[in-house]
Scaffold this motif. Structure first.
Motif, short mmCIF file in Angstrom:
data_model
loop_
_atom_site.label_atom_id
_atom_site.label_comp_id
_atom_site.label_asym_id
_atom_site.label_seq_id
_atom_site.Cartn_x
_atom_site.Cartn_y
_atom_site.Cartn_z
N ARG A 1 -1.22 4.62 1.49
CA ARG A 1 -2.67 4.76 1.48
C ARG A 1 -3.29 3.93 2.60
NH1 ARG A 1 -5.49 2.86 -3.87
NH2 ARG A 1 -4.67 0.89 -3.11
N GLU A 2 -4.13 4.58 3.41
CA GLU A 2 -4.88 3.91 4.47
C GLU A 2 -6.37 4.05 4.15
OE1 GLU A 2 -3.90 2.15 6.98
OE2 GLU A 2 -1.75 2.55 7.03
N CYS A 3 -7.01 2.93 3.86
CA CYS A 3 -8.43 2.94 3.50
C CYS A 3 -9.29 2.63 4.71
CB CYS A 3 -8.71 1.92 2.39
SG CYS A 3 -7.81 2.23 0.86
N ASN B 1 -6.36 13.89 2.47
CA ASN B 1 -7.61 13.23 2.82
C ASN B 1 -8.47 13.02 1.58
OD1 ASN B 1 -7.58 12.99 5.79
ND2 ASN B 1 -7.43 15.22 5.73
N ARG C 1 -12.80 8.06 1.27
CA ARG C 1 -12.72 6.81 2.03
C ARG C 1 -11.28 6.37 2.29
NH1 ARG C 1 -17.53 4.20 2.65
NH2 ARG C 1 -19.26 4.91 1.35
N SER C 2 -10.37 7.31 2.26
CA SER C 2 -8.97 6.96 2.51
C SER C 2 -8.20 8.20 2.93
CB SER C 2 -8.33 6.34 1.27
OG SER C 2 -8.29 7.28 0.21
N HIS D 1 -3.98 9.54 2.84
CA HIS D 1 -2.67 9.24 2.29
C HIS D 1 -1.60 9.97 3.10
CE1 HIS D 1 -5.51 8.44 -0.96
NE2 HIS D 1 -4.61 7.64 -1.49
N SER E 1 0.83 -1.21 0.00
CA SER E 1 0.00 0.00 0.00
C SER E 1 0.86 1.26 0.00
CB SER E 1 -0.92 0.00 1.23
OG SER E 1 -0.16 0.01 2.42
#
Length: 211
Positions: free
Chosen positions: A32-34, A69, A72-73, A75, A15
């Motif tokens: 990336r953090e979903c 921002n 739905r994620s 970064h 990711s």
């Protein structure tokens, strides 16, 4: 995201993406953090990690450059690193020559964290990154599990409970470890790094419980 030009993941299935900051023309890493639940928003671990990384500025701490921002994620944009210490250990037969220097850098970064009342709590080869330019500068990353001193933290494993039973007075701090003869001998001009200090004897650990 228009500010960054993505080149693809650092590794298959990762990711973390390599990217170019089109404003500064510098390479960066973009993680990336979903999150699936839009109502709950950004996970607390990510918020905590961003907060800690923004607070710290040290050559052995991975530097957070930007946070982007999306719906739905989120970064996290950091300085560019090539890979983690685990991959370096697997691919470099020369690691023994850099062992003393790497250990000194890790302790320096930890000492800085502790001086800011931050406990990392998840230090491992996967959370230690290497600078892409020299391959000789270690950067501590992965602050999602970190906590500040004095804040109670949930313990989910038997090992975690046993570690909390250890007497802190029997251990040395990162700051004290930096003055260990292991480093002073090496810094004095020894032609080769000394062997690492002996591991903690198993007899010093508390007995495991079956609960």
């Amino acid at each position: 995201m228009e500010k960054y030009k993505l080149f693809g993941p650092m590794e298959r299935g990762s990711s973390i993406y390599q990217a170019l900051d089109v404003v500064t023309n510098e390479l960066v890493c973009l993680r990336r953090e979903c999150f699936l639940n839009r109502e709950q928003g950004v996970p607390s671990s990510v918020i905590r990690e961003i907060s800690f990384m923004r607070e710290m500025q040290h050559r052995n701490i991975l530097r957070l450059l930007d946070v982007v921002n999306k719906e739905r994620s989120v970064h996290l944009v950091t300085e560019h690193v090539e890979h983690d210490l685990r991959k370096f250990m697997d691919t470099s037969p020369e690691i023994v020559k850099t062992l003393s220097d790497f250990l000194h850098q890790i302790l320096s970064g930890l000492d800085y964290c502790h001086s800011h009342n931050i406990l990392h709590r998840c230090l491992n080869p996967g959370s230690l990154m290497l600078d892409h330019r020299s391959q000789s500068t270690v950067k501590i990353a992965g602050f999602g599990s970190a906590r500040t001193f004095g804040v109670p933290a949930d313990v989910y494993t038997k090992w975690g409970k046993e570690m909390l039973c250890l007497n802190p007075g029997d251990k040395i701090t990162a700051s004290e470890a930096l003055t260990h003869p292991y480093f002073t001998i090496y810094d004095s001009g020894s032609p080769s790094p000394p062997p690492p200090p002996p591991p903690l004897p198993l007899s010093s650990l508390p007995p495991s419980s079956s609960s």
